[in-house]
Design a protein around this motif. Structure first.
Motif, short mmCIF file in Angstrom:
data_model
loop_
_atom_site.label_atom_id
_atom_site.label_comp_id
_atom_site.label_asym_id
_atom_site.label_seq_id
_atom_site.Cartn_x
_atom_site.Cartn_y
_atom_site.Cartn_z
N PHE B 221 0.84 -1.21 0.00
CA PHE B 221 0.00 0.00 0.00
C PHE B 221 0.87 1.25 0.00
N ILE B 223 0.68 5.48 1.33
CA ILE B 223 -0.04 6.48 2.13
C ILE B 223 0.11 7.81 1.42
N VAL B 282 -5.48 -1.53 5.99
CA VAL B 282 -5.59 -2.03 4.62
C VAL B 282 -6.27 -3.39 4.62
N GLY B 287 -8.45 0.97 2.72
CA GLY B 287 -7.76 1.66 1.63
C GLY B 287 -8.64 1.78 0.41
N THR B 288 -8.12 2.46 -0.58
CA THR B 288 -8.81 2.65 -1.85
C THR B 288 -7.90 2.08 -2.93
N THR B 315 -3.08 0.07 -3.95
CA THR B 315 -3.95 0.40 -2.81
C THR B 315 -3.37 1.61 -2.08
N LEU B 317 -3.87 4.53 1.11
CA LEU B 317 -4.50 4.96 2.36
C LEU B 317 -4.32 6.46 2.43
N ASP B 321 -8.33 7.85 6.49
CA ASP B 321 -8.79 6.46 6.60
C ASP B 321 -8.61 5.89 8.00
#
Lengths: 658, 658
Positions: B221, B223, B282, B287-288, B315, B317, B321
């Motif tokens: 992920f 950030i 996550v 997350g997105t 992914t 964050l 979040d």
């Protein structure tokens, strides 16, 4: 390696009939005889922080294609000078200025195999002005300037396959020489069967004239010779300085499995060439001009961009053009090195499959020529009698003698590959007086001040081929080692063992004071005639001409100008011309741009270098200084905006207004 | 440099208001205080021929893009491991097997700028399995296997501009981290004005998961963070091992002339990230997933050919979040390094424009977070109070503190750039206890066993930026120096000064016995699953498929099979697949062919490598072994005949029949 594997290898090799090689393979760890007392050795090689080494050592890169510079006796690695291969570290072979240096008749070539560095000479002594080195694979010779430590010129050799017997200079650097290791057809691009070898293939010896002022090389003439492999060469010294000598192997004219087929003859030849006489013949018009196709690449003036001068002719001499300039000296057996002692009298061969080191006498050779004491000829090249020219044979030299260098006290030092040792012998008695192990499989060696009329007597460097357990292991391939020996006393003593870069096939070391005082610390900005340079920071600008965008950029600590650029479009070819406006030694800036399909460029003080960039995608591209240049180096960055090909974003650039 | 030039530079710099930098420039030769007695120093660094060094040192290449390996304390250069840049010496980035490693979302890139090597860790200690290193320019992380000393994997980082705060690992190598040095727009390929910086640009911190068995990396992920410059990072240790820390500068959000515009704020931040908590979020689906485009290149099994795995999602964050995984610690001033002491309690910043070395307390940080003792927030990232988290400030640390490492006895050692010195201070009293000059302009430093829970106390290496007169001069650009200090006593003592390769921005040294026993000596031929390998010499052959010709070639001492090939035509694409059938350590063969627009390939025992060749002209092309492999190495050669595109010369190959 397991025992069964060892046996397998042994079988394989014995099967091929090479007991000697098998013996090499099973060389274990020789005992450390000749190892100097640890404390003394440590003292001798220690160069304290801030102190300078006594010698520059120039080591060929072999398959790295470069030349590396070492300080001796400390074995400090000082620098790699890129020559025949691309060097992402400096942008050599990637920048627009240097790419032309690597152009050949086969197009751009990113690599070669550099073998034998040779420092320019005046009156038989290394003068420290330039150093030459050969490219073996795509035959070339390069000249490096020892004021800037940069490659300034590369000349391709026509009619040559494998330029191995190169790039040795004559006593006043009148010529630098080259020769065919792999004979090939002369007629350009000739498509013939490989087994037409003896009929269609030929060797060539190359004589490249060197301008005494500028160092600029020009192909003067080639001598066409039988289709042997011409392995190594050296110029004479003193009395023999009008001559050069080349070893040959494969006088069997084999074209396959040379391992066996080129190892049958008991003797091959040393070719002795009177280059002064050959040059006279050329001046008298006795040569022939033939079609050729080769590149000559160099810098002109202070423009800083290498140019390509494409050649289409070469003058060739054949032995028929005069029967008084080339002779063959029979020499056992597939000889490798041919080395001339400081007096110019002795011609020492490295008869790599021979059981002795044969030493020819130059004066006896002249006498035999005078008396026309020949044993027939090959293609109009007179063959001398071995017994007439030989001054002596060094007995029991070990297995596989290759190269010899000399001290000033009448001793010769020969590297012996298979038995992996250095053998010291007397030029007076031809007797071995000392021997010492090398770790492992020594190929070449050099003596400080070597291959000159006045060698120094301090150090010998052995260049060995296999490291195995000598250093901390670094995988299936270890770097090639070198060993530094003290040769100032009666016995050779091992001081240091250090890994090198690439595979050094030869090295030369020169007293530091012959170079250090002349080294440039900056490029004077006022001398910078690069067509895209700026000489003041406020001349920075961006110009578009069709699809071509030129960024005239300047760098000083700690910013680029400009550092924000907009209006670049996909499909543009963008040239970043970066002028480093610093005028202080060793203050370098570099530039890199995200996603560029190129290396950085690294720009020395006062230089201009150019990075070509063809952005493929829209977006924001950061760029930054790649060389930590100041306390605010991390802040030395900028952005380029790339818009679509049909965008109407205007071309703008700026610095400083947030 | 002339006095007038000095004055010119002084004016230029003072004009820009950087007195401190000017002070650096006029640093002369510091006196040699702290220089150990010459004899003692010589003894301490001398590793006798055949003996091994005590430590492996892994030095980043900086603008060389590579990683170099040194033996310490001898400072023997052992090897360059090619990582992000083409290496003509080994064929890395030229051979078909390795070219895919250098593919990116921008196409093939021959270069990068490698900064921070970090050895994999187990329980906070370097375990010697792999070493990671970041590519700064086109953001990537590479993993090098320390059994073979080869780059095995390169992962590109999306949403990143300048991956500088990388590639540091967490205590059990759960993650290797990266971060944006130059913020850029997130949306791929977004074409926006550069002065939309504060609105459109963003930073990203990257967390790459490492498979504990294979070492394989996966982007887990990112950030998303404010558009600052994220400079350096480190993982916590022991108590803080769930955390990682990043320095920031340019909290001013400047996009031009950062030298001035990003140096205005008195404090920037250290970002403290609880990676374990972020990873939990996550896993919880907080997350997105966003579109991205990046390459992941690695070897699969024993095929020996790198593959490209192209990714299209990542992914992310954001601090929104979950407000419990990222915090800002105000830190003076444009901090560079962030280093965590062996206990995990102290977070030391290199406040490069600060007058002190600020030391944060991890436990106070936790307490402040627990108490929600915040001074507001930036984009949902809580800001802690400087006075709350600070454990102390080291006074009088010199000008421009950058990096800190630690010994096991409670001392820290900080490199100080502008005043060019190393400062030793106590983690107990925060007082300076020793200082020593560095030559010149020290950037980074490392301690043997450093950045682990258990540093060794023997040596410190200072990585300095400017050599000037330290060594024999080699032109306007000298290689970057390193200095080796003995830190085993109360006072630091200078032992050795040696030039390095590229520009090392960080280095790590590990006890040799943690690696040396595991190093591979060969590739087992029975494990070679390369699709074009041969596993016995008599499998050699040549096959044509349309315009593509594949040469299945084998090498043993001292021949290639086949060594005569006919029937190649202009317009063909020829692949030389060379399998080195040797199974003995350090017995390497290489192959080069005259005129090929490619590097050689160098093939370790048991490996298969492929050279692509597109002959443009008819004729006879010699090829040969580029690595001196045996007494009959010079005989290890062959020929290829190239005929016209419309020729009817049949495809044939052979070895041995003359």
């Amino acid at each position: 390696m397991s025992k069964s594997k060892k046996n397998k290898l042994r079988g394989l090799l014995l099967g091929a009939g090479f007991v000697a090689i098998a013996a090499f393979i099973f060389t274990g760890c020789p005992s450390q005889q000749g190892m100097m007392d640890r404390g003394d050795a440590a003292q001798k090689v220690y160069v304290a922080p801030g102190d300078h080494d006594e010698y520059y050592g120039f080591f060929s890169g072999g398959y790295s294609g470069q030349l590396s510079v070492w300080g001796l006796p400390s074995a400090r690695f000082l620098k790699v000078i890129p020559v025949f291969s691309q060097d992402p570290e400096t942008g050599y072979g990637y920048s627009e200025e240097t790419k032309p240096l690597l152009q050949t008749s086969y197009g751009f070539i990113p690599w070669d195999d550099s073998h034998h560095p040779h420092i320019s000479q005046t009156d038989g002594d290394a003068d420290g002005r330039w150093i030459f080195i050969n490219g073996n694979n795509t035959p070339r010779i390069a000249r490096i300037d020892l004021q800037t430590f940069e490659t300034k010129e590369i000349l391709e050799l026509p009619n040559t396959g494998g330029n191995h017997a190169s790039s040795f200079v004559t006593s006043n650097t009148e010529y630098v020489i080259g020769a065919t290791r792999f004979s090939i057809p002369y007629e350009m691009d000739l498509d013939v069967p490989i087994d037409s070898y003896s009929d269609e293939f030929r060797g060539a010896l190359s004589f490249i004239e060197v301008d005494p002022e500028s160092g600029r090389m020009e192909m003067d003439f080639q001598i066409l010779v039988p289709p042997y492999n011409y392995d190594l060469g050296r110029a004479g010294k003193g009395q023999s300085s009008d001559w050069v000598f080349f070893t040959t192997y494969n006088t069997e004219e084999a074209h396959t499995m040379l391992e066996i087929n080129a190892s049958r003859n008991d003797k091959d030849y040393i070719a002795a060439v009177n280059w002064k006489r050959a040059a006279e013949l050329v001046r008298e018009g006795r040569g022939t001009t033939m079609d050729a196709y080769y590149y000559h690449n160099y810098y002109e003036g202070n423009q800083g961009i290498a140019i390509n001068d494409v050649k289409d002719q070469v003058t060739v001499l054949t032995p028929e053009d005069g029967q008084d300039f080339i002779y063959f000296l029979p020499t056992p057996k597939s000889p490798h090195g041919v080395d001339i002692d400081p007096t110019g009298e002795y011609i020492v061969a490295g008869g790599k499959l021979a059981t002795v080191i044969p030493v020819h006498s130059f004066s006896r050779m002249l006498e035999a020529i005078e008396n026309r004491d020949f044993d027939g000829n090959v293609e109009n090249i007179p063959i001398l009698n071995y017994d007439t020219t030989i001054a002596g044979e060094v007995q029991d030299p070990g297995l596989g003698p290759l190269h010899t260098e000399f001290d000033s006290r009448g001793y010769a030092y020969t590297s012996v590959y298979i038995s992996s040792e250095i053998v010291k012998w007397s030029l007076d008695t031809f007797e071995v007086v000392d021997r010492i192990d090398a770790y492992y499989s020594i190929g070449h060696l050099m003596i400080t001040g070597g291959d000159t009329k006045n060698p120094d007597d301090l150090y010998l460097v052995g260049l060995t081929k296999t490291a195995k357990d000598r250093y901390l292991p670094t995988g299936p391939k270890q770097n090639h080692p070198a060993q530094l020996y003290d040769i100032s006393g009666d016995r050779m003593e091992l001081l240091l063992d250090f890994p090198t870069i690439g595979e050094p096939h030869y090295a030369q070391a020169i007293r530091a004071d012959k170079i250090s005082g002349n080294v440039a610390q900056i490029y004077e900005i006022e001398d910078n005639d690069h067509p895209y340079a700026i000489d003041r920071i406020n001349q920075n600008r961006v110009e578009r001409d069709g699809d071509v965008v030129r960024v005239y950029m300047g760098s000083t600590r700690s910013h680029f100008r400009p550092d924000n650029i907009e209006g670049i479009k996909v499909g543009d070819t963008v040239y970043f011309h970066l002028t480093n406006l610093e005028q202080e030694w060793d203050v370098v800036h570099g530039i890199a741009i995200k996603g560029a399909n190129n290396s950085e460029i690294l720009v020395a003080p006062g230089q201009t270098k150019t990075m070509k960039w063809e952005p493929k995608r829209t977006g924001i591209y950061p760029f930054y200084c790649t060389a930590f240049c100041s306390a605010l180096h991390q802040e030395m960055q900028g952005y380029v905006r790339v818009s679509a090909a049909d965008s109407d974003v205007e071309l703008t650039w700026k610095t400083g207004t947030n």
